[in-house]
Motif scaffolding. Structure first.
Motif, PDB file in Angstrom:
ATOM      1  N   LYS A  64      -7.132 -10.661 -46.324  1.00 57.28           N
ATOM      2  CA  LYS A  64      -7.203 -12.061 -46.773  1.00 57.28           C
ATOM      3  C   LYS A  64      -5.818 -12.391 -47.289  1.00 57.28           C
ATOM      4  CE  LYS A  64      -9.598 -14.986 -50.176  1.00 57.28           C
ATOM      5  NZ  LYS A  64     -10.481 -14.990 -51.364  1.00 57.28           N
ATOM      6  N   TYR A  65      -5.381 -13.628 -47.188  1.00 54.98           N
ATOM      7  CA  TYR A  65      -3.995 -14.009 -47.531  1.00 54.98           C
ATOM      8  C   TYR A  65      -3.003 -13.209 -46.672  1.00 54.98           C
ATOM      9  CZ  TYR A  65      -6.016 -15.701 -51.994  1.00 54.98           C
ATOM     10  OH  TYR A  65      -6.771 -16.320 -52.961  1.00 54.98           O
ATOM     11  N   ASN A  67      -3.000 -10.110 -46.287  1.00 60.63           N
ATOM     12  CA  ASN A  67      -2.765  -8.810 -46.924  1.00 60.63           C
ATOM     13  C   ASN A  67      -4.079  -8.062 -47.135  1.00 60.63           C
ATOM     14  OD1 ASN A  67       0.203  -8.372 -48.175  1.00 60.63           O
ATOM     15  ND2 ASN A  67      -0.233 -10.558 -48.063  1.00 60.63           N
ATOM     16  N   VAL A  68      -3.960  -6.759 -47.371  1.00 58.81           N
ATOM     17  CA  VAL A  68      -5.150  -5.925 -47.574  1.00 58.81           C
ATOM     18  C   VAL A  68      -5.775  -6.244 -48.929  1.00 58.81           C
ATOM     19  CG1 VAL A  68      -5.971  -3.553 -47.863  1.00 58.81           C
ATOM     20  CG2 VAL A  68      -4.209  -4.064 -46.163  1.00 58.81           C
ATOM     21  N   ILE A  69      -7.076  -6.558 -48.929  1.00 54.22           N
ATOM     22  CA  ILE A  69      -7.768  -6.806 -50.200  1.00 54.22           C
ATOM     23  C   ILE A  69      -8.802  -5.734 -50.476  1.00 54.22           C
ATOM     24  CG2 ILE A  69      -7.370  -9.303 -50.211  1.00 54.22           C
ATOM     25  CD1 ILE A  69     -10.379  -9.602 -49.347  1.00 54.22           C
ATOM     26  N   GLY A  70      -8.917  -4.765 -49.572  1.00 54.46           N
ATOM     27  CA  GLY A  70      -9.890  -3.686 -49.758  1.00 54.46           C
ATOM     28  C   GLY A  70     -10.290  -3.107 -48.416  1.00 54.46           C
ATOM     29  N   SER A  89     -12.428  -1.588 -53.411  1.00 56.28           N
ATOM     30  CA  SER A  89     -10.999  -1.721 -53.690  1.00 56.28           C
ATOM     31  C   SER A  89     -10.287  -0.431 -53.277  1.00 56.28           C
ATOM     32  CB  SER A  89     -10.808  -1.954 -55.185  1.00 56.28           C
ATOM     33  OG  SER A  89      -9.450  -1.880 -55.529  1.00 56.28           O
ATOM     34  N   ARG A  91      -7.409   0.233 -54.898  1.00 53.05           N
ATOM     35  CA  ARG A  91      -6.498   0.402 -56.028  1.00 53.05           C
ATOM     36  C   ARG A  91      -7.272   0.725 -57.296  1.00 53.05           C
ATOM     37  NH1 ARG A  91      -1.456  -1.926 -55.006  1.00 53.05           N
ATOM     38  NH2 ARG A  91      -0.888  -0.922 -56.956  1.00 53.05           N
TER      39      ARG A  91
ATOM     40  N   ILE B 189      -1.755  -6.115 -59.447  1.00 55.60           N
ATOM     41  CA  ILE B 189      -2.094  -4.898 -58.692  1.00 55.60           C
ATOM     42  C   ILE B 189      -2.632  -5.301 -57.320  1.00 55.60           C
ATOM     43  CG2 ILE B 189      -3.643  -2.891 -58.579  1.00 55.60           C
ATOM     44  CD1 ILE B 189      -3.520  -2.787 -61.651  1.00 55.60           C
ATOM     45  N   GLY B 190      -1.966  -4.821 -56.281  1.00 59.23           N
ATOM     46  CA  GLY B 190      -2.361  -5.191 -54.928  1.00 59.23           C
ATOM     47  C   GLY B 190      -1.463  -6.272 -54.364  1.00 59.23           C
ATOM     48  N   GLU B 192       1.914  -6.540 -55.831  1.00 66.54           N
ATOM     49  CA  GLU B 192       3.261  -6.269 -56.360  1.00 66.54           C
ATOM     50  C   GLU B 192       4.317  -6.189 -55.261  1.00 66.54           C
ATOM     51  OE1 GLU B 192       0.803  -4.114 -56.182  1.00 66.54           O
ATOM     52  OE2 GLU B 192       1.429  -2.028 -56.340  1.00 66.54           O
ATOM     53  N   HIS B 193       3.905  -5.831 -54.042  1.00 66.36           N
ATOM     54  CA  HIS B 193       4.868  -5.748 -52.941  1.00 66.36           C
ATOM     55  C   HIS B 193       5.410  -7.139 -52.597  1.00 66.36           C
ATOM     56  CE1 HIS B 193       0.916  -6.468 -51.160  1.00 66.36           C
ATOM     57  NE2 HIS B 193       1.492  -6.928 -50.062  1.00 66.36           N
ATOM     58  N   ILE B 194       4.584  -8.156 -52.818  1.00 66.88           N
ATOM     59  CA  ILE B 194       5.016  -9.535 -52.549  1.00 66.88           C
ATOM     60  C   ILE B 194       5.998  -9.976 -53.641  1.00 66.88           C
ATOM     61  CG2 ILE B 194       4.266 -11.936 -52.299  1.00 66.88           C
ATOM     62  CD1 ILE B 194       1.616 -10.842 -51.191  1.00 66.88           C
ATOM     63  N   VAL B 212       3.806  -2.398 -62.607  1.00 64.07           N
ATOM     64  CA  VAL B 212       2.448  -2.548 -62.063  1.00 64.07           C
ATOM     65  C   VAL B 212       1.831  -1.161 -61.869  1.00 64.07           C
ATOM     66  CG1 VAL B 212       1.089  -3.350 -60.093  1.00 64.07           C
ATOM     67  CG2 VAL B 212       2.929  -4.771 -60.992  1.00 64.07           C
ATOM     68  N   GLN B 213       2.625  -0.248 -61.310  1.00 67.02           N
ATOM     69  CA  GLN B 213       2.086   1.101 -61.075  1.00 67.02           C
ATOM     70  C   GLN B 213       1.914   1.861 -62.394  1.00 67.02           C
ATOM     71  OE1 GLN B 213       4.520   2.789 -57.930  1.00 67.02           O
ATOM     72  NE2 GLN B 213       3.494   1.513 -56.408  1.00 67.02           N
ATOM     73  N   GLU B 244      -7.249  -6.489 -55.788  1.00 69.62           N
ATOM     74  CA  GLU B 244      -6.235  -6.918 -54.818  1.00 69.62           C
ATOM     75  C   GLU B 244      -6.451  -8.377 -54.429  1.00 69.62           C
ATOM     76  OE1 GLU B 244      -8.177  -4.071 -54.682  1.00 69.62           O
ATOM     77  OE2 GLU B 244      -7.590  -2.949 -52.895  1.00 69.62           O
ATOM     78  N   LEU B 248      -3.710 -11.347 -55.296  1.00 71.66           N
ATOM     79  CA  LEU B 248      -3.034 -12.110 -54.242  1.00 71.66           C
ATOM     80  C   LEU B 248      -3.179 -13.609 -54.483  1.00 71.66           C
ATOM     81  CD1 LEU B 248      -4.023  -9.819 -51.267  1.00 71.66           C
ATOM     82  CD2 LEU B 248      -1.680 -10.353 -51.930  1.00 71.66           C
TER      83      LEU B 248
END
Lengths: 92, 385
Positions: A64-65, A67-70, A89, A91, B189-190, B192-194, B212-213, B244, B248
Motif C-alpha cells: 500500500k502506498y 511500499n510493504v505494509i506487512g 506486521s 516489524r 517504523i516501516g 524510515e527508508h522514505i 527508528v531502529q 508500517e 507510511l
C-alpha cells in the motif's frame, strides 16, 4: 477521488481501500491504471478498510502506498477483507 | 500573507504572550494550580515527574522543563518547587534566565507551606504580568515560523487526506525558509527508508534510520511486542492493520520537505527546514517534546477524533474524514475529508491549512485553544526508583 467503490493509492499496491461500507457478494468497481476493474467481494468491507486485489500465499508481501505494509498470515483471495485476521506486521 | 510576532530577548519569535507557572516536581503541582486559580491569565502545567530520576532521565527532564518554559510563546514564567526534588526551582529558573528575562521562582518548604506559597507565587506573578507588557507584536519574516506536526487517532484516510494536505502546507512553510518538526518515532517504523531518502546529508540519513531502529530495538530488548500498542485499538478498528501501514500515512505530514536535522527528545533545532524529533507516539510526551523544542503553532490531524491541544502552543485540529468533522465540530478546525469525497484535493486543503497557520500565529484562536485543551507529560524512559 470518489468515482469508484474503492481506490488504489499507488499503482504498485495489491490492496484497495473501500470508500464506503461494502457488502459481501457485491461486485465493486476499482480504478486501476486508468481502467475499471470489477471485483466480487468475499467479505463485508468497512469504510476505509482494505480488500485484496489478488490472491496471496502465506508470507506474500502486501503493498500500500507503493511500499510493504506487512505480509499475508493466511492464504488470501481476491475480494477478501485484509486486516488483523489474515495479515501480520514485519516489524516490531 | 504577513506575520506578526513577539520578539524575545534571545531573538526568538513567539506568537502568543503566555504567563506560565511550571512546577519542578509533581509535589508542587497543587500550588502551581492554586496560583492559576487566583490569577486567571496564568497557565499552569502539572508534571508527573521531577523526583527519583536516574541516568539519562535526569538530563532529559531538565532539558524538557527548561525548553518548555523558554518556548517563545511564553512571555514570563514562575517556577514552583518543593525544596527536595532532583532539580531545585532556583536551578531551573537560573537555566531559564540564561535566555529569558522574565522568570522567578518560589519553594514550598522555604515559603512555609502550600497556602503561603500560593500567596507569594501570586505576588511574584503579578509583577511578571506587568512587565510582559513590554512585548508588542511586530512584523516578522515568514522564516521565523516553527510548526509542529502531530497526528493522533489516525484512520486509513489520515494518510491520504489530512496528512497529505498538511504535507502541502509544510512544503510551503519550508519553502518560505521556515521550520516544521515532525515527531512520534514509532510512527516512522516501516517508513524510515522514505524519510532517509529525504535527508539532506548522509549524517542525517544515518541518524533517522538509527533512531527508528533504536526505538524498535529497545522494545525487542525488553521483550515487548510493539504491535500491542501500535497501531492502537482505535487505529485498528478504523482499518489500520500494521505499524508500517500507519507510518507510511503518518510521514506524509512532512510532504517532500528535505530533512535537515534529527533531534533527541525536547532538543531545540539548530537548522531551519524539515526536522524529525525522537518522541514516543503517546501524545502527552510527543506534544510536550515538540513544545520544548520551540514550536509556536501545531497542526494535529485526527481520524477517530482527538480533542487534545497544549497549554501554550495553539493547535489547529484537522479531521481526516467528514463524518468526524460533523460529529466533533466543537473540536475540529479544518476538514480534509472532502479529499476522499472528490470535492477538494490536497492542494486546496493544504492551502487552507497554510492560511490558517498564519492567521493562528497572528492571534486567531483554534478550537482546542478555546476549549483550553492541555496535554503535558515529560517522557520518562527509565524505571522509577
Amino acid at each position: 477521488m470518489k468515482e469508484c467503490d474503492a481506490i488504489v493509492i499507488n499503482i504498485k499496491d495489491n490492496v484497495a481501500i473501500a470508500l464506503s461500507n461494502l457488502n459481501e457478494g457485491q461486485i465493486i468497481e476499482v480504478l486501476l491504471e486508468g481502467k475499471v476493474r470489477k471485483i466480487k467481494l468475499r467479505d463485508n468491507i468497512k469504510f476505509l478498510h482494505k480488500l485484496a486485489l489478488q490472491n496471496f500465499d502465506i508470507g506474500e508481501k502486501i503493498l500500500k502506498y507503493g511500499n510493504v505494509i506487512g505480509a499475508a498470515a493466511k492464504k488470501i483471495k481476491t475480494g477478501d477483507h485484509v486486516h488483523t485476521q489474515n495479515m501480520k506486521s514485519l516489524r516490531g | 500573507m504577513d506575520l506578526y510576532g513577539y520578539k524575545r530577548e534571545n531573538g526568538e519569535i513567539g506568537f502568543r504572550n503566555h504567563i506560565l507557572v511550571i512546577p519542578s516536581v509533581s509535589c508542587a503541582n497543587r500550588v502551581a494550580v492554586g496560583i492559576a486559580e487566583q490569577i486567571k491569565e496564568v497557565i499552569s502545567v502539572q508534571t508527573q515527574s521531577g523526583c527519583a530520576l536516574v541516568g539519562d532521565d535526569r538530563e532529559l527532564f531538565k532539558r524538557t522543563l527548561v525548553g518548555y518554559a523558554t518556548n517563545p510563546n511564553v512571555a514570563g514564567v514562575l517556577v514552583v518547587g518543593l525544596g527536595c526534588e532532583t532539580f531545585s526551582a532556583e536551578s531551573i529558573a537560573e537555566e531559564i534566565n540564561k535566555t529569558r528575562d522574565l522568570v522567578d521562582w518560589i519553594e514550598i518548604q522555604q515559603s512555609g507551606g502550600s497556602g503561603k506559597s500560593i500567596k507569594k507565587g501570586c505576588e511574584k506573578v503579578r509583577e511578571i504580568i506587568i512587565q510582559t507588557a513590554k512585548y508588542k507584536r511586530e512584523k516578522v519574516d515568514l522564516d521565523e515560523l516553527v510548526l509542529g506536526l502531530q497526528c493522533g487517532g489516525s484512520d486509513p484516510a489520515s494518510g491520504i487526506t489530512a496528512n497529505a494536505a498538511l504535507g502541502v502546507a509544510t512544503e510551503k512553510i519550508v519553502n518560505n525558509g521556515g521550520t516544521a518538526i515532525m515527531a512520534e518515532t514509532p510512527e516512522a517504523i516501516g517508513a524510515e527508508h522514505i524519510l532517509a531518502e529525504q535527508a539532506s546529508t548522509p549524517e542525517v540519513k544515518e541518524k533517522i534510520i538509527n533512531i527508528v531502529q533504536r526505538y524498535e530495538g529497545n522494545m525487542k530488548k525488553i521483550g515487548l511486542d510493539l504491535s500491542e500498542g501500535q497501531p492502537a485499538r482505535g487505529n485498528k478498528e478504523a482499518g489500520l492493520t500494521t505499524i508500517e501501514e500507519k507510518s507510511l500515512g503518518c510521514i506524509n505530514k512532512l510532504g517532500t520537505a528535505p530533512l535537515q536535522e534529527v533531534l533527541e527528545y525536547a532538543e531545540k533545532p539548530s537548522q531551519k527546514g524539515g526536522i524529525f524529533m525522537d518522541t514516543p507516539g503517546f501524545d502527552n510526551y510527543s506534544l510536550t517534546g515538540l513544545v520544548s523544542g520551540g514550536i509556536q503553532v501545531m497542526v494535529f490531524t485526527t481520524g477517530k477524533g482527538s480533542p487534545c491541544g497544549t497549554h501554550i502552543v495553539p493547535v489547529i485540529k484537522v479531521s481526516s474524514n467528514t463524518e468526524l468533522y460533523k460529529k466533533m465540530k466543537d473540536d475540529i478546525d479544518i476538514n480534509a475529508g472532502t479529499i476522499i469525497e472528490g470535492k477538494e484535493d490536497k492542494y486546496t486543503v493544504g492551502q487552507k491549512i497554510y492560511e490558517k497557520i498564519i492567521n493562528v500565529a497572528n492571534g486567531e484562536k483554534t478550537k482546542p485553544e478555546i476549549n483550553k485543551e492541555s496535554l503535558f507529560g515529560i517522557w520518562r524512559k527509565l524505571p522509577s526508583v
